[in-house]
Design a protein around this motif. Structure first.
Motif, mmCIF file in Angstrom:
data_model
loop_
_atom_site.group_PDB
_atom_site.id
_atom_site.type_symbol
_atom_site.label_atom_id
_atom_site.label_comp_id
_atom_site.label_asym_id
_atom_site.label_seq_id
_atom_site.Cartn_x
_atom_site.Cartn_y
_atom_site.Cartn_z
ATOM 1 N N CYS A 19 -6.580 24.464 -26.947
ATOM 2 C CA CYS A 19 -6.613 25.342 -25.641
ATOM 3 C C CYS A 19 -8.149 25.293 -25.474
ATOM 4 N N GLU A 32 -0.258 21.627 -11.590
ATOM 5 C CA GLU A 32 0.252 22.216 -12.889
ATOM 6 C C GLU A 32 -0.432 21.270 -14.054
ATOM 7 N N PHE A 64 -1.905 23.473 -17.587
ATOM 8 C CA PHE A 64 -2.469 24.994 -17.217
ATOM 9 C C PHE A 64 -1.151 25.920 -17.696
ATOM 10 N N LYS A 65 -1.528 27.208 -17.618
ATOM 11 C CA LYS A 65 -0.337 28.030 -17.913
ATOM 12 C C LYS A 65 0.662 28.114 -17.038
ATOM 13 N N THR A 66 0.292 28.147 -15.681
ATOM 14 C CA THR A 66 1.300 28.042 -14.538
ATOM 15 C C THR A 66 0.839 27.107 -13.392
ATOM 16 N N ASP A 70 -4.212 29.978 -11.424
ATOM 17 C CA ASP A 70 -4.251 31.069 -12.404
ATOM 18 C C ASP A 70 -4.964 30.714 -13.529
ATOM 19 N N ALA A 71 -5.277 29.376 -13.634
ATOM 20 C CA ALA A 71 -5.887 28.931 -15.078
ATOM 21 C C ALA A 71 -7.553 29.433 -14.986
ATOM 22 N N GLU A 101 -8.920 26.923 -17.902
ATOM 23 C CA GLU A 101 -8.308 27.019 -19.202
ATOM 24 C C GLU A 101 -7.074 25.908 -19.366
ATOM 25 N N THR A 103 -4.776 23.341 -21.832
ATOM 26 C CA THR A 103 -4.106 23.364 -22.906
ATOM 27 C C THR A 103 -3.515 21.882 -23.029
#
Length: 109
Positions: A19, A32, A64-66, A70-71, A101, A103
């Motif tokens: 991450c 996404e 991304f997370k969602t 949101d990241a 952010e 991943t």
């Protein structure tokens, strides 16, 4: 397996599942995934490949997370100070950088 990628003028050593925080880029807020194709180096233990300057056909896929909206995370608050040895010549400003952010999902060779 790990790779060295370039994103936002900086280089990152990444492996699958890492991450990382990269510079905020122009990407749609509903996205996404992100595809990073500026790969400088790839190693899978025994074999290593070095690009000149980038490797062709190699890319790193991240998610991304969602969504990308949101990241967005904020970095540490910085307070640059300017001081000159005269009367009333001090200034202090605040700055807080925004990052994405990401991943790392897969390194495609």
């Amino acid at each position: 397996m790990y790779a060295v990628i370039e994103q936002g003028g900086k280089q990152y050593k990444v492996t699958q599942g890492d991450c990382i925080w990269v510079e905020l880029t122009d990407i749609s807020p509903e996205a996404e995934t992100i595809e990073m194709d500026k790969v400088l180096f790839v190693s899978d233990g025994g074999e290593s490949r070095i690009g000149t300057p980038y490797l062709e056909g190699v890319k790193v896929l991240g998610s991304f997370k969602t969504t990308a909206a949101d990241a967005v995370v904020k970095g540490k608050k910085l307070h640059p100070t300017h001081f000159r040895r005269r009367k009333n010549s001090r200034s202090r400003i605040g700055h807080r950088q925004k990052y994405l952010e990401v991943t790392i999902d897969k390194i495609e060779v």
